[in-house]
Scaffold this active site. Structure first.
Site, PDB file in Angstrom:
ATOM      1  N   LYS A   1       0.816  -1.214   0.000  1.00  0.00           N
ATOM      2  CA  LYS A   1       0.000   0.000   0.000  1.00  0.00           C
ATOM      3  C   LYS A   1       0.849   1.263   0.000  1.00  0.00           C
ATOM      4  O   LYS A   1       0.624   2.168  -0.809  1.00  0.00           O
ATOM      5  CB  LYS A   1      -0.948   0.030   1.202  1.00  0.00           C
ATOM      6  CG  LYS A   1      -2.007  -1.031   1.199  1.00  0.00           C
ATOM      7  CD  LYS A   1      -2.929  -0.922   2.393  1.00  0.00           C
ATOM      8  CE  LYS A   1      -2.235  -0.967   3.738  1.00  0.00           C
ATOM      9  NZ  LYS A   1      -1.615  -2.236   4.086  1.00  0.00           N
TER      10      LYS A   1
ATOM     11  N   ARG B   1      15.406  -5.397  11.466  1.00  0.00           N
ATOM     12  CA  ARG B   1      14.362  -5.414  12.487  1.00  0.00           C
ATOM     13  C   ARG B   1      14.144  -6.837  12.973  1.00  0.00           C
ATOM     14  O   ARG B   1      14.063  -7.771  12.190  1.00  0.00           O
ATOM     15  CB  ARG B   1      13.056  -4.863  11.923  1.00  0.00           C
ATOM     16  CG  ARG B   1      13.143  -3.408  11.563  1.00  0.00           C
ATOM     17  CD  ARG B   1      11.915  -2.904  10.881  1.00  0.00           C
ATOM     18  NE  ARG B   1      10.707  -3.273  11.615  1.00  0.00           N
ATOM     19  CZ  ARG B   1       9.502  -2.897  11.253  1.00  0.00           C
ATOM     20  NH1 ARG B   1       9.329  -2.160  10.190  1.00  0.00           N
ATOM     21  NH2 ARG B   1       8.449  -3.259  11.960  1.00  0.00           N
TER      22      ARG B   1
ATOM     23  N   ARG C   1      -0.329 -10.299  13.025  1.00  0.00           N
ATOM     24  CA  ARG C   1      -0.794  -9.058  12.384  1.00  0.00           C
ATOM     25  C   ARG C   1      -1.791  -9.364  11.282  1.00  0.00           C
ATOM     26  O   ARG C   1      -2.779  -8.637  11.110  1.00  0.00           O
ATOM     27  CB  ARG C   1       0.393  -8.272  11.826  1.00  0.00           C
ATOM     28  CG  ARG C   1       1.206  -7.581  12.912  1.00  0.00           C
ATOM     29  CD  ARG C   1       2.490  -6.973  12.420  1.00  0.00           C
ATOM     30  NE  ARG C   1       2.332  -6.066  11.314  1.00  0.00           N
ATOM     31  CZ  ARG C   1       3.330  -5.730  10.487  1.00  0.00           C
ATOM     32  NH1 ARG C   1       4.538  -6.216  10.664  1.00  0.00           N
ATOM     33  NH2 ARG C   1       3.123  -4.892   9.504  1.00  0.00           N
TER      34      ARG C   1
END
Length: 191
Positions: A13, A133, A144
């Protein structure tokens, strides 16, 4: 063109919003960026949001909607906008719809970037490795995605019922996906 970008985490997105911003000549509005900007600028809504975040709570839909209303009133939104990351649930979709109706700026199209779950997990894990990360493990990504399916996926039905949803295959090169989105919304890519 007033566009809402939908898709699971890792669907692209943000990447597509940045590319579409250039192609369509309208601003890319991310509610996360709006929130951070309002807090940094010390606006009235930013100060309210900061107080909520300092308590470790989620910023209310009313505050986020207020920030969106302020942003959509800016001159550069006259020709449209691209919303990325909002709405995240059915209540937000209804509130956004009411706000946009009041502003006379209804959503023209909601684009769903369709990507297979396992590919989403691979994409996010690859991004996490590239960015160093450790918080995007396969299990946290799956969680998620579960949250997305429970809370955000119903927004797809909202736009489908409104007759504004288009589904776009979110797999391929960035250029291929951008071309698919532009074709799906009836906007020929610049030559």
């Amino acid at each position: 063109m007033r566009l809402v970008l939908l898709g699971a985490p890792g669907s692209g997105k943000g990447t597509q919003a940045s590319r579409l911003k250039e192609a369509l000549g309208v601003p890319h509005i991310s509610t996360g960026d709006l929130l951070r900007g309002a807090v940094a600028a010390g606006t009235a809504l930013g100060l309210q949001a900061k107080a909520v975040m300092e308590r470790g709570e989620l910023v209310s839909d009313d505050i986020v909607l207020g920030m969106l209303e302020e942003r959509l009133g800016a001159g550069d939104c006259g020709a449209g906008f691209i919303l990325d990351g909002y709405p995240r649930n059915s209540a937000q979709a209804n509130a956004l719809d009411a706000l946009l109706a009041r502003l006379g700026q209804p959503v023209d199209v909601a684009v769903l970037l369709d990507v297979d779950t396992e590919l989403l997990i691979e994409r996010i894990a690859g991004r996490a490795r590239a960015e160093g990360r450790s918080d995007d493990t396969p299990e946290t990504v799956r969680n998620r995605l579960r949250v997305y399916n429970d809370q955000t996926a119903p927004v797809i039905g909202f736009y489908e019922a409104a007759g504004t949803l288009v589904r776009v295959d979110g797999v391929g090169s960035m250029d291929e996906i951008t071309a698919r989105v532009l074709a799906a919304i009836g906007h020929a890519p610049a030559a």
